[in-house]
Scaffold this active site. Structure first.
Site, PDB file in Angstrom:
ATOM      1  N   HIS A 173      -5.077 -27.049  12.219  1.00 14.12           N
ATOM      2  CA  HIS A 173      -5.939 -28.011  12.906  1.00 14.12           C
ATOM      3  C   HIS A 173      -6.945 -28.706  12.001  1.00 14.12           C
ATOM      4  O   HIS A 173      -7.700 -29.554  12.456  1.00 14.12           O
ATOM      5  CB  HIS A 173      -6.716 -27.305  14.022  1.00 14.12           C
ATOM      6  CG  HIS A 173      -7.803 -26.412  13.493  1.00 14.12           C
ATOM      7  ND1 HIS A 173      -7.559 -25.189  12.950  1.00 14.12           N
ATOM      8  CD2 HIS A 173      -9.133 -26.604  13.394  1.00 14.12           C
ATOM      9  CE1 HIS A 173      -8.695 -24.642  12.558  1.00 14.12           C
ATOM     10  NE2 HIS A 173      -9.666 -25.479  12.808  1.00 14.12           N
TER      11      HIS A 173
HETATM   12  C1  UD1 Z   1     -13.887 -27.249  15.590  1.00 10.41           C
HETATM   13  C2  UD1 Z   1     -14.764 -26.807  14.414  1.00 10.41           C
HETATM   14  C3  UD1 Z   1     -13.886 -26.079  13.398  1.00 10.41           C
HETATM   15  C4  UD1 Z   1     -13.136 -24.941  14.050  1.00 10.41           C
HETATM   16  C5  UD1 Z   1     -12.337 -25.484  15.221  1.00 10.41           C
HETATM   17  C6  UD1 Z   1     -11.587 -24.400  15.932  1.00 10.41           C
HETATM   18  C7  UD1 Z   1     -16.661 -28.236  13.730  1.00 10.41           C
HETATM   19  C8  UD1 Z   1     -17.090 -29.254  12.776  1.00 10.41           C
HETATM   20  N1  UD1 Z   1     -15.340 -27.963  13.717  1.00 10.41           N
HETATM   21  O1  UD1 Z   1     -12.932 -28.181  15.110  1.00 10.41           O
HETATM   22  O2  UD1 Z   1     -14.719 -25.541  12.389  1.00 10.41           O
HETATM   23  O3  UD1 Z   1     -12.273 -24.351  13.102  1.00 10.41           O
HETATM   24  O4  UD1 Z   1     -13.245 -26.111  16.134  1.00 10.41           O
HETATM   25  O5  UD1 Z   1     -10.901 -24.922  17.034  1.00 10.41           O
HETATM   26  O6  UD1 Z   1     -17.466 -27.704  14.466  1.00 10.41           O
HETATM   27  N2  UD1 Z   1     -10.636 -31.076  22.138  1.00 10.41           N
HETATM   28  C9  UD1 Z   1      -9.973 -30.842  23.319  1.00 10.41           C
HETATM   29  N3  UD1 Z   1     -10.371 -29.763  24.068  1.00 10.41           N
HETATM   30  C10 UD1 Z   1     -11.376 -28.916  23.672  1.00 10.41           C
HETATM   31  C11 UD1 Z   1     -12.021 -29.171  22.451  1.00 10.41           C
HETATM   32  C12 UD1 Z   1     -11.629 -30.240  21.695  1.00 10.41           C
HETATM   33  O7  UD1 Z   1      -9.082 -31.567  23.715  1.00 10.41           O
HETATM   34  O8  UD1 Z   1     -11.694 -27.962  24.395  1.00 10.41           O
HETATM   35  C13 UD1 Z   1     -10.226 -32.230  21.319  1.00 10.41           C
HETATM   36  C14 UD1 Z   1     -11.388 -33.160  21.052  1.00 10.41           C
HETATM   37  O9  UD1 Z   1     -11.454 -34.179  22.004  1.00 10.41           O
HETATM   38  C15 UD1 Z   1     -11.064 -33.705  19.689  1.00 10.41           C
HETATM   39  C16 UD1 Z   1     -10.251 -32.602  19.042  1.00 10.41           C
HETATM   40  O10 UD1 Z   1      -9.821 -31.730  20.060  1.00 10.41           O
HETATM   41  O11 UD1 Z   1     -10.252 -34.827  19.789  1.00 10.41           O
HETATM   42  C17 UD1 Z   1     -11.034 -31.858  18.020  1.00 10.41           C
HETATM   43  O12 UD1 Z   1     -12.141 -31.150  18.589  1.00 10.41           O
HETATM   44  P1  UD1 Z   1     -13.519 -30.903  17.782  1.00 10.41           P
HETATM   45  O13 UD1 Z   1     -14.393 -29.953  18.551  1.00 10.41           O
HETATM   46  O14 UD1 Z   1     -14.094 -32.196  17.359  1.00 10.41           O
HETATM   47  O15 UD1 Z   1     -13.103 -30.220  16.429  1.00 10.41           O
HETATM   48  P2  UD1 Z   1     -12.055 -29.097  16.083  1.00 10.41           P
HETATM   49  O16 UD1 Z   1     -10.999 -29.720  15.273  1.00 10.41           O
HETATM   50  O17 UD1 Z   1     -11.670 -28.321  17.301  1.00 10.41           O
END
Ligand code: UD1
Length: 365
Positions: free
Chosen positions: A211
């Site tokens: 991811h």
């Molecule tokens: C975040 C953390 C990362 C961790 C990861 C584990 C930061 C900077 N990054 O990254 O360190 O390893 O979590 O998962 O804090 N989304 C969903 N549903 C959710 C959460 C997110 O669909 O419940 C989508 C968001 O809309 C976004 C993408 O997933 O498009 C990424 O989510 P985001 O929380 O920005 O970062 P992660 O890549 O999950």
């Protein structure tokens, strides 16, 4: 002592669970859970609260997704209100996600003591958002609870005094060991992943997670990795719970995974453990899985150029392979020949008692 225990994203939940459970036996501690809402989907959040036997959070901040600035700012504004109302003696933050950074800054500016659990880890790679979160959080925390020797060295180099640094082991491994025992007791037929494991019929398989923005947000890099995975899948089935970020990018770049790469929705903790603990190999870019595989002796290839958790390479089962398709393929070929499936050792103090040590120390401050 009134404590706010902060969690926001998936990797935080397994770190606060042992702290919460260990505190519940201590009369001297009132421990309130703050969930920032950085992760909010059922599979990314509530599934973990259920598996880890955590109660409903005392405060849910509904931060949600957004750019780094938007997400961090939303968490800060909401968390400030909680701190103002609750007047805690201590805020505990874990790991390195945006919630860790946001809540440590808010607390410190309100003169509330901050404890950082999993402090001092450094990848020395400022292209990783987590590295910035780690550095800023450590620059203002009062107590540093560390998981491995390298973190002590890093904090000392950054001028922290020895009295603030406590090498206690790893709360995430406390949780892992507890869940391994739990898994022995549950009826595995009741797990959603049971039928998948049946289908694999005892064959060697690879468990994959991926991811990191550096691997999935760039089309060329992600296409290269997908090419390597499809090649590896000709020999070994790959079990792949897909993170929301990765799912979105697969669609955006129209990348096709072979049917032998079995795509699953994000898994809860037990479901995931049930699958990876018996894998021939874990292929990942996660921080936590590098450590969990080391703790259970499962070979791990990490698709990154560096790691902030060097003990997993020095002592454990982890090998860094970067994110170029040729390197990933070469490393997998070596594993097949038995060359890289490292038999590691368990790092010092990864014994399931870190949370207990942390509370003993905090109650003496
Ligand atoms: C975040 C953390 C990362 C961790 C990861 C584990 C930061 C900077 N990054 O990254 O360190 O390893 O979590 O998962 O804090 N989304 C969903 N549903 C959710 C959460 C997110 O669909 O419940 C989508 C968001 O809309 C976004 C993408 O997933 O498009 C990424 O989510 P985001 O929380 O920005 O970062 P992660 O890549 O999950």
């Amino acid at each position: 002592m009134k404590v706010l225990l902060v969690a926001g994203a998936r990797p935080n939940f397994m770190k606060i669970a042992p702290l919460f459970h260990a505190a519940s036996g201590l009369g001297a501690v009132e421990c309130l859970i703050v969930h920032t809402g950085q992760h909010y989907d059922y599979e990314m959040s509530q599934a973990f609260f259920d598996d880890l036997e955590l109660p409903k959070p005392d405060f849910f901040l509904e931060a949600g997704s957004g750019s780094h600035a938007e997400q961090t700012a939303k968490i800060m504004v909401s968390f400030e209100v909680v701190c103002r109302e609750q007047q805690p003696d201590l805020v505990i933050v874990v790991g390195d996600v945006n919630s860790t950074l946001a809540c440590s800054i808010v607390a410190k500016k309100m003169w509330i003591k901050v404890a950082h659990v999993e402090a001092g880890l450094r990848s020395f790679d400022l292209n990783m958002p987590e590295e910035i979160n780690r550095m800023v959080t450590d620059s203002i925390s009062d107590y540093f609870f560390v998981t491995e020797e390298s973190a002590v060295t890093n904090l000392e180099h950054e001028g922290k005094s020895a009295e603030q640094i406590f090498f206690v082991g790893h709360v995430m491994i406390d949780n892992l060991l507890r869940q391994v025992e739990k898994l022995k007791e549950v009826d595995c037929h009741s797990l959603g992943s049971w039928s998948l494991k049946e289908k694999l019929q005892g064959r060697d398989y690879i468990f994959l997670t991926m991811h990191r923005p550096s691997n999935v947000d760039d089309k060329e890099v992600f296409s290269g990795i997908v090419g390597a995975l499809n090649k590896i899948a000709e020999r070994y089935p790959i079990v792949f719970p897909v993170h929301p970020r990765t799912g979105k990018m697969l669609l955006k770049f129209s990348l096709e995974l072979s049917p032998n790469v079995m795509q699953l929705p994000p898994l809860g903790f037990l479901e995931s453990l049930f699958l990876w603990q018996d894998a021939a190999l874990v292929l990942t870019d996660s921080g936590g899985l590098q450590e969990e595989t080391t703790a259970l002796g499962v070979p791990c290839l990490t698709m990154r150029e560096n790691t902030e958790r060097p003990i997993t390479v020095d002592l454990g089962t982890n090998v860094l392979v970067g994110n170029h398709s040729t390197d990933i393929l070469a490393a997998c070929a070596k594993i097949e020949n038995g060359e890289l499936g490292k038999a590691g050792r368990i790092p010092p103090l990864w014994d399931g008692k870190a949370a207990q040590r942390i509370w003993e120390i905090l109650l003496k401050q």
